[in-house]
Structure formats: structure tokens, C-alpha cells
Design a protein around this motif. Sequence first.
Motif, PDB file in Angstrom:
ATOM      1  N   ALA A 520      40.827  48.243   3.458  1.00  0.00           N
ATOM      2  CA  ALA A 520      41.663  47.411   3.466  1.00  0.00           C
ATOM      3  C   ALA A 520      41.763  46.621   4.802  1.00  0.00           C
ATOM      4  N   ALA A 521      42.110  47.414   5.687  1.00  0.00           N
ATOM      5  CA  ALA A 521      42.265  47.145   7.233  1.00  0.00           C
ATOM      6  C   ALA A 521      41.430  46.418   8.022  1.00  0.00           C
ATOM      7  N   PRO A 522      40.093  46.757   8.054  1.00  0.00           N
ATOM      8  CA  PRO A 522      38.926  46.034   8.512  1.00  0.00           C
ATOM      9  C   PRO A 522      38.695  44.810   7.850  1.00  0.00           C
ATOM     10  N   THR A 523      38.700  44.756   6.515  1.00  0.00           N
ATOM     11  CA  THR A 523      38.512  43.554   5.499  1.00  0.00           C
ATOM     12  C   THR A 523      39.749  42.567   6.188  1.00  0.00           C
ATOM     13  N   THR A 524      40.844  42.817   6.026  1.00  0.00           N
ATOM     14  CA  THR A 524      41.852  41.956   6.562  1.00  0.00           C
ATOM     15  C   THR A 524      41.578  41.569   8.096  1.00  0.00           C
ATOM     16  N   ALA A 525      41.197  42.251   8.809  1.00  0.00           N
ATOM     17  CA  ALA A 525      40.975  42.023  10.320  1.00  0.00           C
ATOM     18  C   ALA A 525      39.912  40.948  10.254  1.00  0.00           C
ATOM     19  N   ALA A 526      38.823  41.148   9.454  1.00  0.00           N
ATOM     20  CA  ALA A 526      37.718  40.193   9.335  1.00  0.00           C
ATOM     21  C   ALA A 526      38.109  38.907   9.061  1.00  0.00           C
ATOM     22  N   MET A 527      38.986  38.728   8.088  1.00  0.00           N
ATOM     23  CA  MET A 527      39.390  37.367   7.519  1.00  0.00           C
ATOM     24  C   MET A 527      40.232  36.863   8.813  1.00  0.00           C
ATOM     25  N   VAL A 528      41.007  37.550   9.279  1.00  0.00           N
ATOM     26  CA  VAL A 528      42.006  37.095  10.521  1.00  0.00           C
ATOM     27  C   VAL A 528      41.055  36.671  11.537  1.00  0.00           C
ATOM     28  N   SER A 529      39.740  37.434  11.932  1.00  0.00           N
ATOM     29  CA  SER A 529      38.959  36.902  12.889  1.00  0.00           C
ATOM     30  C   SER A 529      38.333  35.648  12.416  1.00  0.00           C
ATOM     31  N   LEU A 530      37.892  35.455  11.033  1.00  0.00           N
ATOM     32  CA  LEU A 530      37.768  34.235  10.809  1.00  0.00           C
ATOM     33  C   LEU A 530      38.560  32.952  10.944  1.00  0.00           C
TER      34      LEU A 530
END
Length: 612
Positions: A520-530
Motif C-alpha cells: 500500500a505504501a509504494p502505491t500511495t507514494a506513486a499516486m502522490v508522485s504523479l
Amino acid sequence: MRTCFLALILTVTSVAAAPSSVRECQHKVKETINPPRGWTKVKPAPADHTIELRIGLPQSNFALLEQDLYQVSDPFHERYGAHLSKEEVDALIAPQAESVDLVDEWLASHGIATEQLSRSSARDWIKIKVPVSLVEDMLKTEYHVWVHEESGEAMVRTTSYSLPEYLLDHVDVIQPTTMFARFKGQATSYWFAEGERPVVDLSQPYIPIPSAYNGEVNASCNGSITPTCLKELYNAVGYVPQAADKNHIACTGYLDQYADFEDFKLFNEALVPEAANSTFEVIYINGGENSQNLSDAGIEADLDTQYAFGLTYPTPRTFYTTGGSPPYIPDDHTPENSNEPYANWLEYIMNVENPPQTISTSYGDDEQTVPESYAKRVCAELAQLGARGVSLIFSSGDYGVGDGDPNPATQQCYTNNGLNETRFIPEFPATCPYVTAVGATWYLPERAYYISGGGFSNYFARPWWQNYAVPTYLDKLAPGTYAGLYNASGRAIPDVSAQGQWFKIFVGGEEIYIGGTSAAAPTTAAMVSLLNDARLANGLSPLGYLNPFIYAIGQYAPKALNDITVGNNPGCGTEGFNATVGWDPVTGYGTPNFYNLKDVALGNLTAIRELL
């Protein structure tokens, strides 16, 4: 207060000076703890064993730094997005000159010259390598070898240390002394994927989910999560990064977790074909390694890099590999005690002029294994990164409201205060209010995943941005629910959540499925990065410290997040907390709806009321 050193000199020639010396140089206990449950004292530490001692000096204007952090992170404030520079942050947290001088003189009195000291750029941390025998004399303590009963890991630690009275107000914390945290990865629940992966009915190829892209998600995603599934589910299909020259995402790796390039290549070829020939930068910290022997590939590291980087291609990406896993073997003559890897990473990243705008970390430990003084000091370091425009994403833990026992029915959640009281066990650093804690969901439509770490900190008070969400949730609980098991006035976690099960990854050249808040953490980080990409492409600053933004959205723009209302996170012999409408201590405010979030992020929240 410098008379202490003068008195010490006088004792050489004057017996009469001795009583003054004893009085003025008297040590007083700075910190004492009860040994954390599960650790056994084995034997005295070898006198010549080397410790890398870190001394934290009080940060003179942290209150002003925190004020600046909140102002530049509050989407309703006129300073929103005006992040501070490294130099501005250093100036705010630099210690008083008196503290620096007194500590230097104390170290000199023990034969440690200034040229032996390593200092942080703000001079608020001092690092020295010294033998156990000298540290024991400096701190009036005794170090022992302690062994963790379950894992067999060993550490050289003490449970109490002292300082001269005149130094008590000039030193915040000294470690490693009372720190027993193991800083474990959160991909530990990968075994949950075995035996529970649902059989997907492909006779109906799509699952209707109104918030998803085009209102539906491929049915295969109910048993096999891929980057395509996540983009469909979180309404991010079709977004192409536009600011690859400015934006940057990173993952952290510890404890000999190696991110394999061949696995990354196989993952992209199978699931992100446009990124098939891409790679990522590796930065090695404190002797960190990144073996490319397939047999050494790390589940945690491969999961983090494959999803954080696969979802954000072609955004530049970095994997930080930090040395310092617990190396001490009680019967060995290990030369150094370097088992605080997170401190080593923090030291590095604080000195980087332009750190990545989004950093994902899937590691942590029970909050109570970290001394409160040290947890608060580490948290203050994380606040500095937030003030500089960095979004810090942490997994909330994989054991519901409980401790490290993966079986909720057998968890024994005891405090370390010597009373063995039953109490819910939150996870640190997720409990630090200056980071964004991410819980886990599963199935489609989404529901709370029962392993999702959530609850309330016993160290950090509830921050202002939770003053609507958390009381609203607590008011829904029946009176007396879990009375005494949690700190209702503490910082509550998680803040948001994302899918956390049946992620398809490649490890050691093989395709496997894995889960946990580590997914869940890297998935959320990816959305934040986008989202950062969209802001940077439009001439705006990155989001930085996220939580005031998230809680404003949760209260005023609920369509930008997918509310999760079903499920709970059992542990400690209880059913845990329940997911419900609005924020809850299982899934936070829910999972991302990327395009709605982008509209809000680009509108500096002027678009909020249009989404009501």
C-alpha cells in the motif's frame, strides 16, 4: 556551569575542593526504560566493542520550524507551497552556542578532541565512535549484550544512562543506549496471499466500481493486482508524467533487502511494457549493498521498487540501500555496533540539497520499542524534510491494532512499562505526525484488510488537522469501547490507504504474489508522485508534507478519496477498530481517486467545493 571543569582540576592540588567537585559534577539519570518484551540480557558487553554514539543537541527554534511547516502545508494558508530551503531549515534548528560549547568541553574532558567529532550541517547532532568502556564512564552506565528471543538478533544496549546535571538541558538524547527497535519490513504478511487468493469469475469480465476509471475494473484484479489494476481502480489511466526533468521518487531499503535489476526488468516486460528498458539509480549509504545475485533478491525491496517506479514511469527514481542491519553476534568480536540503519539514512538525506519530492518507506517497529525521547527527535527530523517540500510515506504496520504476532487471535499486547498491561500497539515512524501513514485494503469493491495497522500514538498528541476527523469517529464508538487500551488523544493512524494484497511481483526471477501495507505504501507514494508531477508541470511547487492537505480533502472534498466503510483490524484479543463513513483508524480517509485529487491539487483547493 563551566566551574565543574575547573573544580575537577582543583581536586588534583586541593583536597578541600573535592566536595565541590562531587556536588557540581554529579550525574543525574537522563533516561531509563524497562527492557522491551522479548529481549534477554546475555552478558556484559566487551569493553573494546565500538559504539557509534549519536548525541542530539536541543534544536533552538523547532517551534518556529513547525509553524513554518504547517503554514506551507496548509492548503488554506497564503504561504501554501512556499517550502523552505535546506539552509533556512538548518538556521531554525541550529542549537544554541552554549549547548555546543558545553558538550564539546564534556567530550574533551573524556579525551575526545573536536577533530574526532562528526557534526550535522545544522550542528544539532554529534557523532563519535568510542569503545564501550569509555561510553560507560561518560554515561555512568553498563552496557550488555541483549538477544531477541524470536529472531536471535543481538544488540549492545543499556536500559539507563546519566549525564552531569549541568548538561541535562543541553542534550536531548544519546543513542544507541536504550533503543531496542528492530525496524522490520512490512512485507511480512506476504504469506497471507497463500490459500486465500480468491477464484475470479471471468464470465463477467468487469467489476462495476463507480469511482474507478470508466466506472469499472477488470475482474482479474480481484485476485491479481498489477499496475494496470491500480490505475483503473484509482482513476489514473491515461495520465502521462510531464515533469520528468523536475520530479523524483524514491524508496528506502534496509536490512540487506536488495532490489534486483533483472526482477525489475521482468516486471516491466510483463506488466509495464513501455518501461521495459528502464532502470533506477541506487545510492549506497553507510556500507549499504545491493547484490544482483538473484538468490539475494529481497521481497520488500522488489515490491517497493517495482510498484513505486512502475506506476510513475518515466519519472526519475532512486533506491536507497542503507547498511546497518543488526550485525552483532554475542560470541563474535564484531568491531562496530551499527544496527540503527534508519538513523544512518536520515543523516544522509538531511544533507542532500534537493532530495526526492516523494519517498516511500515500508519499515517500522512497535512504537514502545523506541524510547520516547528518540522517537520525538527522529520525528523532528522528518518535520524538517516536510518543510523542505518532501512527502514522506510510511506503511502503518501489518498486525491490526496489535504487536508483531501475525495471528490476531494469539497476540499478547503488553506494555513495556513493567506492569505488563494489555494495550494496543501502534507502529513508529508511522505514528509521527509529520509523515503520512498508509493502511491497507483488499478485494474489489474495496474493504479494509484485517492486517491494516491502525490506532493511536502513545507518544504524539493529536495534531490540529485531526481535530475534526478523529473526534467524529470516536463519537461513533459505543461508550467505553476498548477503554484503557488506546490513547484517544494521541495522533491517529493511518491517514489514507491503498490495496495491500495479491500484488504480482518478480523475485529471484520468479513470479509471486505478496501483500501487506508494504504494498500500500509504494502505491500511495506513486499516486502522490504523479500529483507532484502535475503540479510541477503547471509551475507549482510539490505537495510536500501531505497531512493538512489530506484532512482538508477528507472534510471538504470527499470525492477525491474513496471512502472505505467495511472491515476492521483485529488484534490484542479484540475485533479492533471498524471502518466506517469518513475517517477511521483502519483505512484513514480511504484510497485515492487520482483525477479528482489532481483537480484539487492544481486548484490549490479552490476546486474543493465543486466536488462536494
